[in-house]
Design a protein around this motif. Structure first.
Motif, short mmCIF file in Angstrom:
data_model
loop_
_atom_site.label_atom_id
_atom_site.label_comp_id
_atom_site.label_asym_id
_atom_site.label_seq_id
_atom_site.Cartn_x
_atom_site.Cartn_y
_atom_site.Cartn_z
N GLU A 80 0.86 -1.19 0.00
CA GLU A 80 0.00 0.00 0.00
C GLU A 80 0.90 1.24 0.00
O GLU A 80 1.39 1.64 1.04
CB GLU A 80 -0.91 -0.03 1.22
CG GLU A 80 -1.79 -1.26 1.30
CD GLU A 80 -2.22 -1.58 2.71
OE1 GLU A 80 -2.97 -0.77 3.29
OE2 GLU A 80 -1.79 -2.62 3.26
N LEU A 141 -5.88 3.16 2.14
CA LEU A 141 -6.30 2.68 0.83
C LEU A 141 -6.62 1.19 0.84
O LEU A 141 -7.66 0.76 0.32
CB LEU A 141 -5.21 2.98 -0.21
CG LEU A 141 -5.65 2.92 -1.68
CD1 LEU A 141 -6.76 3.92 -1.95
CD2 LEU A 141 -4.47 3.18 -2.60
N LEU A 145 -10.31 -0.54 0.36
CA LEU A 145 -10.60 -1.49 -0.70
C LEU A 145 -11.31 -2.72 -0.15
O LEU A 145 -12.25 -3.25 -0.76
CB LEU A 145 -9.31 -1.90 -1.40
CG LEU A 145 -9.44 -2.94 -2.53
CD1 LEU A 145 -10.29 -2.39 -3.67
CD2 LEU A 145 -8.08 -3.37 -3.04
N ARG A 146 -10.90 -3.20 1.02
CA ARG A 146 -11.55 -4.34 1.65
C ARG A 146 -13.01 -4.00 1.99
O ARG A 146 -13.92 -4.81 1.77
CB ARG A 146 -10.81 -4.75 2.92
CG ARG A 146 -9.44 -5.34 2.68
CD ARG A 146 -8.76 -5.70 3.99
NE ARG A 146 -9.43 -6.81 4.67
CZ ARG A 146 -9.18 -8.08 4.43
NH1 ARG A 146 -8.26 -8.43 3.54
NH2 ARG A 146 -9.82 -9.03 5.09
N TYR A 148 -14.96 -1.70 0.61
CA TYR A 148 -15.75 -1.59 -0.63
C TYR A 148 -16.06 -2.97 -1.19
O TYR A 148 -17.19 -3.24 -1.61
CB TYR A 148 -14.99 -0.77 -1.67
CG TYR A 148 -15.78 -0.56 -2.96
CD1 TYR A 148 -16.51 0.60 -3.16
CD2 TYR A 148 -15.81 -1.54 -3.94
CE1 TYR A 148 -17.25 0.78 -4.32
CE2 TYR A 148 -16.55 -1.38 -5.10
CZ TYR A 148 -17.26 -0.21 -5.29
OH TYR A 148 -18.01 -0.04 -6.44
N THR A 149 -15.06 -3.85 -1.19
CA THR A 149 -15.26 -5.20 -1.71
C THR A 149 -16.35 -5.93 -0.94
O THR A 149 -17.20 -6.61 -1.54
CB THR A 149 -13.95 -6.00 -1.62
OG1 THR A 149 -12.92 -5.33 -2.36
CG2 THR A 149 -14.12 -7.40 -2.19
N PRO A 323 -9.30 -9.20 -1.62
CA PRO A 323 -9.27 -8.00 -2.46
C PRO A 323 -8.27 -8.06 -3.60
O PRO A 323 -8.43 -7.34 -4.59
CB PRO A 323 -8.91 -6.89 -1.46
CG PRO A 323 -9.30 -7.42 -0.13
CD PRO A 323 -9.06 -8.89 -0.20
N TRP A 326 -8.98 -8.16 -7.52
CA TRP A 326 -9.15 -7.00 -8.40
C TRP A 326 -7.98 -6.86 -9.36
O TRP A 326 -8.16 -6.52 -10.53
CB TRP A 326 -9.27 -5.72 -7.56
CG TRP A 326 -10.55 -5.54 -6.82
CD1 TRP A 326 -10.77 -5.80 -5.50
CD2 TRP A 326 -11.80 -5.05 -7.33
NE1 TRP A 326 -12.06 -5.51 -5.17
CE2 TRP A 326 -12.71 -5.03 -6.26
CE3 TRP A 326 -12.21 -4.59 -8.58
CZ2 TRP A 326 -14.03 -4.59 -6.40
CZ3 TRP A 326 -13.52 -4.15 -8.73
CH2 TRP A 326 -14.42 -4.16 -7.66
N TYR A 336 -11.49 -1.32 -10.94
CA TYR A 336 -10.61 -1.23 -9.77
C TYR A 336 -10.12 0.19 -9.54
O TYR A 336 -10.14 0.68 -8.40
CB TYR A 336 -9.43 -2.19 -9.98
CG TYR A 336 -8.31 -2.07 -8.99
CD1 TYR A 336 -8.49 -2.41 -7.66
CD2 TYR A 336 -7.05 -1.63 -9.38
CE1 TYR A 336 -7.45 -2.33 -6.74
CE2 TYR A 336 -6.01 -1.54 -8.49
CZ TYR A 336 -6.21 -1.88 -7.17
OH TYR A 336 -5.18 -1.78 -6.27
N VAL A 339 -12.77 2.19 -8.02
CA VAL A 339 -12.94 1.87 -6.60
C VAL A 339 -11.92 2.62 -5.77
O VAL A 339 -12.25 3.21 -4.73
CB VAL A 339 -12.82 0.35 -6.38
CG1 VAL A 339 -12.80 0.03 -4.89
CG2 VAL A 339 -13.96 -0.39 -7.07
N LEU A 340 -10.65 2.61 -6.20
CA LEU A 340 -9.62 3.33 -5.44
C LEU A 340 -9.95 4.82 -5.36
O LEU A 340 -9.76 5.45 -4.31
CB LEU A 340 -8.26 3.13 -6.10
CG LEU A 340 -7.68 1.71 -6.10
CD1 LEU A 340 -6.25 1.72 -6.64
CD2 LEU A 340 -7.70 1.08 -4.71
N VAL A 343 -12.63 5.31 -2.77
CA VAL A 343 -12.07 5.20 -1.42
C VAL A 343 -11.39 6.50 -1.02
O VAL A 343 -11.58 7.02 0.09
CB VAL A 343 -11.08 4.02 -1.34
CG1 VAL A 343 -10.32 4.04 -0.02
CG2 VAL A 343 -11.80 2.69 -1.51
#
Length: 388
Positions: A80, A141, A145-146, A148-149, A323, A326, A336, A339-340, A343
């Motif tokens: 990350e 970040l 992502l986790r 959102y997933t 995650p 993705w 993807y 999504v980032l 976030v």
């Protein structure tokens, strides 16, 4: 592979590297160490070189990494990242030299995030918002992502739903709670000690209930009490304990018992004093509501017939939290990046507020990896001032 002349010759990066077995016939072990002369891959047409400013530290699922990238001698540490682009490939269109970016390195990355520089394709990065620091991006970040997933691609959480989150005092757990509350769901948070419970209640005072798993009261009884006996709509686990243990069985063969007690590969950086408390899979099945959802982070989860029957009778669904899928699927890369960006937008708006437990330098990463899991709350972030 080659050295870049644009970076200092003493490039440093952290890897998990194999060390010789301590005895004949023993298993090789992985140990975190700093490599003083990191070899960067050659810059391809769509690649960029990023000068690392911050990198979030997380436990490394070495078994999964070795499945995706088998027969490697060392595993890069840290994925990350947040930093500044110093060089771009001929076909790069999204970024220019000097742009501030953030992203998550894929599982098969040759470069570690805990390093002075890394090389990666541009489509794993997004622009860093000006209002966010490099440390905040690196801390939030991956957890975002986790979340959102879980809540946008796996479980349809709606206002009023009750969600149980285990390991709630971890960096991922805190962000999961924040995302649930943003969606209007009520959260029951399970933690491993009274200290974690105290910290979490200060961070998230709006929680429906905090359950200390080290106490004597059953997590099933508490969840059923809070839901009027109906059960929770969703469980996000941070790993589930086995419903039975080796000590429950009588094993006459000393050789077989030794084989069962030992994992195929032990890692010296995984010297946690004791594993975190987790509800058993049967407890999770018992506290789920009808048509409930279970999102598990346990890659080797096994459902025995009684548990399977319980989930079947409830019409429940089981999902797995991974995650990295993705970035492992080329078809997902366009979504993807969106999504980032979402976030990061939530971080700008204050929906997600990652809690940084401490910041460390590159030289401290190895010793901090050993301690990961023993911290109650928050994220450890490596911050570095890279030589130009």
């Amino acid at each position: 592979m080659k050295f870049y002349n644009t970076a200092a010759s003493r490039m440093r990066g952290v890897y998990l590297s194999y060390v010789p077995a301590s005895s004949e016939g023993g298993k090789r072990k992985l140990e975190a160490r700093i490599e003083e002369h990191v070899m960067l891959p050659a810059l391809e047409a769509n690649d960029v070189t990023v000068q690392i400013k911050a990198c979030g530290l997380s436990r490394i699922d070495t078994k999964t990494v070795l499945q995706v990238v088998p027969n490697v001698d060392q595993i890069p540490v840290g994925n990350e990242i947040s930093g500044v682009i110093t060089k771009v490939g001929d076909a790069v269109k999204m970024f220019s030299v000097g742009d501030e970016v953030t992203g998550i390195l894929p599982l098969d990355s040759e470069c570690p995030g805990c390093a002075e520089y890394c090389v990666l394709p541009e489509h794993f990065l997004v622009s860093k918002p000006v209002s966010l620091s490099h440390a905040d991006c690196a801390a939030g970040l991956g957890s975002g992502l986790r979340a959102y997933t879980a809540f946008h691609t796996q479980v349809p959480v709606v206002p009023g739903n009750i969600v149980l989150i285990t390991g709630a005092a971890s960096a991922d757990g805190v962000v999961m709670i924040q995302w649930c509350e943003y969606l209007g769901a009520k959260v029951i948070a399970a933690v491993n000690s009274p200290k974690e419970a105290e910290i979490l209640q200060k961070l998230q005072p709006s929680l429906l209930r905090v359950i200390d798993l080290s106490g004597s009261q059953s997590i099933v009884d508490i969840c059923l009490q809070e839901t009027g006996g109906l059960g929770v709509h969703c469980v996000i686990d941070n790993g589930a304990s086995a419903s039975f243990y080796l000590s429950d069985f009588l094993i006459d063969s000393a050789t077989l018992k030794q084989q069962l007690e030992q994992e195929p590969l032990r890692y010296t950086y995984e010297t946690d004093p004791s594993p975190p408390l987790s509800p058993t899979s049967h407890q999770i099945g018992s506290l789920l509501a009808a048509r409930g959802h279970w999102v598990s982070s346990q890659p080797d989860l096994q459902l025995d017939p009684p548990l399977s029957q319980t989930l079947y009778l409830k019409g429940a669904s089981l999902h797995f939290m991974f995650p990295a899928v993705w970035t492992l699927s080329g078809a997902q890369l366009g979504s993807y990046l969106g999504v980032l960006e979402q976030v990061l937008k939530h971080m700008e708006d204050g929906v997600i507020k990652p809690y940084i437990y401490k910041s460390v330098g590159l030289g401290e990463v190895c010793q901090e990896l050993v301690k990961l899991g023993s911290y109650g709350t928050g994220k450890i972030v490596m911050k570095i001032e890279t030589r130009s």
